[in-house]
Design a protein around this motif. Structure first.
Motif, short mmCIF file in Angstrom:
data_model
loop_
_atom_site.label_atom_id
_atom_site.label_comp_id
_atom_site.label_asym_id
_atom_site.label_seq_id
_atom_site.Cartn_x
_atom_site.Cartn_y
_atom_site.Cartn_z
N CYS A 62 0.86 -1.20 -0.20
CA CYS A 62 0.10 -0.02 -0.14
C CYS A 62 0.78 1.17 0.07
O CYS A 62 1.80 1.60 1.02
CB CYS A 62 -1.02 0.02 1.40
SG CYS A 62 -1.94 1.49 1.41
N PRO A 63 0.72 2.11 -0.80
CA PRO A 63 1.63 3.37 -1.09
C PRO A 63 0.84 4.44 -0.24
O PRO A 63 1.51 5.59 0.06
CB PRO A 63 1.52 3.69 -2.48
CG PRO A 63 0.26 3.37 -3.07
CD PRO A 63 -0.16 1.89 -2.34
N ASP A 64 -0.19 4.44 0.16
CA ASP A 64 -1.09 5.60 1.01
C ASP A 64 -0.72 5.45 2.53
O ASP A 64 -1.07 4.58 3.28
CB ASP A 64 -2.44 5.43 0.74
CG ASP A 64 -3.20 6.59 1.44
OD1 ASP A 64 -2.86 7.19 2.32
OD2 ASP A 64 -4.33 6.79 0.77
N PRO A 65 0.11 6.45 2.89
CA PRO A 65 0.58 6.37 4.47
C PRO A 65 -0.52 6.65 5.42
O PRO A 65 -0.57 5.98 6.53
CB PRO A 65 1.55 7.55 4.47
CG PRO A 65 1.23 8.36 3.33
CD PRO A 65 0.80 7.49 2.28
N GLU A 66 -1.55 7.13 4.96
CA GLU A 66 -2.92 7.20 5.95
C GLU A 66 -3.34 5.71 5.81
O GLU A 66 -3.86 5.46 7.13
CB GLU A 66 -3.88 8.27 5.48
CG GLU A 66 -4.97 8.62 6.31
CD GLU A 66 -4.52 9.00 7.52
OE1 GLU A 66 -5.18 8.56 8.64
OE2 GLU A 66 -3.52 9.74 7.82
N VAL A 67 -3.53 5.10 4.81
CA VAL A 67 -4.20 3.94 5.04
C VAL A 67 -3.24 2.93 5.90
O VAL A 67 -3.60 2.10 6.58
CB VAL A 67 -4.40 3.11 3.54
CG1 VAL A 67 -4.90 1.67 3.74
CG2 VAL A 67 -5.35 4.00 2.81
#
Length: 400
Positions: A62-67
């Motif tokens: 997953c590239p999304d830090p929030e996820v």
């Protein structure tokens, strides 16, 4: 009354972290607890381990830090749940006693799922696998009497029979013949997805358990039997994980995992006989309802779909631990001589099967056969627990 976890609110995530005192659960009494309480504990440990491992894999892709941060927050709670569940097992039980309980789980959970599975191809996959776990229980029970001088009946308490299934020596197949055809995520019954995830998780935990505890024995025959059956558990994980449609998105898989946890905690809460354990199932259900809500929000945001498109509108009939003796005897009578070929099943010992047998055995008898020979020399005969009647153990056609 129908229970729809999508319409329920659980404990807010910021109130789910437990302190050390709350995590210090009292283990069950192995001599007086319902054997199926221990089976439920082993099952939910496997489910939680799968949830943790899946979350780690998703985070790594997953590239999304929030996820990634949300996954980490939920995963920490899942890790606390896993510790609370697994620590319910009594420390006084030996590795072999816990192993026999693991195989009781494999037999009665897989048999129940096979009975309830609506898809004939998936049903056959579970029926095939359960006859192998049935034989593993038998081999470990004989090892238990041989080296610990106790009887598996003290563990299974007559709920599960102990007798030969498909002989363990015939479980070793060419790896390509362990890969099944997946269900179609767009057409399959949502219940089938839950079944596949549940059995895959349980078998994965058994595989992990044997990988780690096998070397803890000094007796050579015990070490060797764990090696052999541990390799078969690897085959079983391949067998079951290949049933899952690889086209499912990460978000779809995430909500399936969380929904399945709600399903199983709710099922076990409904039937648990131990009040202290039941309270843990109820607590964890209320945590998982929030985890599911968060996963559904992620699916809407990143997958552009409503979770109702892939999930059952309400929980199916509860997963139930119960004796499956007659069902298993029917399978013994009709399917004991099956092996796999490609994504299907045959009764002939085909070329790839024969080659794998030759590569592994190289003229020697496998540990699963030698444990029976040593048991006969030390104790006399074999150890088995069955209700009535005898069942033959035929070889595969053309098998040695």
């Amino acid at each position: 009354m129908p229970f729809n976890p999508l319409q329920q609110r659980g404990i807010p995530l910021d109130r789910q972290v437990r302190n050390w005192r709350e995590l210090n659960v009292a283990p069950i009494d192995p001599d007086h607890s319902d054997p199926y309480t221990r089976c439920r504990i082993i099952t939910m440990n496997g489910i939680e381990v799968e949830a943790i491992l899946f979350s780690h894999q998703m985070a790594r892709h997953c590239p999304d830090p929030e996820v990634k941060r949300q996954l980490a927050s939920v995963r920490y709670v899942e890790a606390q749940q896993q510790k609370a569940v697994n620590w319910l097992l009594p420390g006084v039980s030996s590795v072999l006693e816990t192993t026999i309980a693991y195989e009781q789980v494999a037999v009665d959970l897989t048999a129940w799922v096979a009975r309830m599975e609506p898809d004939p191809y998936l049903k056959q996959a579970y029926e095939f696998g359960v006859l192998e776990d049935f034989d593993h229980l038998y081999r470990y029970a004989n090892l238990y009497e041989m080296i610990e001088h106790r009887k598996a009946e003290e563990i299974v308490r007559g709920l599960t029979e102990v007798m030969p299934g498909r002989p363990t020596k015939f479980h070793h197949r060419d790896p390509v013949d362990n890969v099944r055809d997946p269900y179609d995520r767009n057409r399959t019954d949502p219940l089938s997805k839950l079944h596949a995830l549940t059995i895959m998780s349980a078998e994965q935990q058994t595989m992990n358990f044997y990988m780690n505890v096998g070397p803890q024995y000094m007796e050579p025959i015990a070490r060797q039997l764990y090696q052999e059956i541990g390799l078969i558990e690897e085959e079983h994980v391949t067998h079951y994980e290949s049933l899952v449609d690889p086209g499912e998105t990460w978000w779809e898989q995430l909500v399936n995992h969380e929904y399945n946890e709600c399903y199983l905690y709710h099922s076990f809460m409904e039937q648990e006989s131990d009040p202290k354990v039941k309270a843990i199932w109820e607590l964890h259900l209320n945590m998982e309802l929030e985890h599911l809500r968060l996963a559904c929000d992620l699916m809407r945001r990143h997958d552009g779909r409503e979770p109702e498109q892939v999930l059952a509108p309400e929980l199916p009939e509860p997963v139930t631990f119960e004796p499956n003796k007659e069902y298993l005897r029917q399978l013994l009578d009709t399917q004991i001589d099956l092996t796999t070929l490609g994504a299907g099943y045959v009764r002939e010992a085909h070329e790839r099967f024969e080659r794998m047998q030759q590569l592994l055995n190289n003229g020697d008898r496998p540990p699963s056969e030698r444990v029976m020979e040593e048991h006969a020399r030390m104790v006399g005969g074999e150890y088995r627990v069955e209700t009535e009647g005898e069942h033959p153990v035929p070889a595969l056609r053309g098998g040695r």
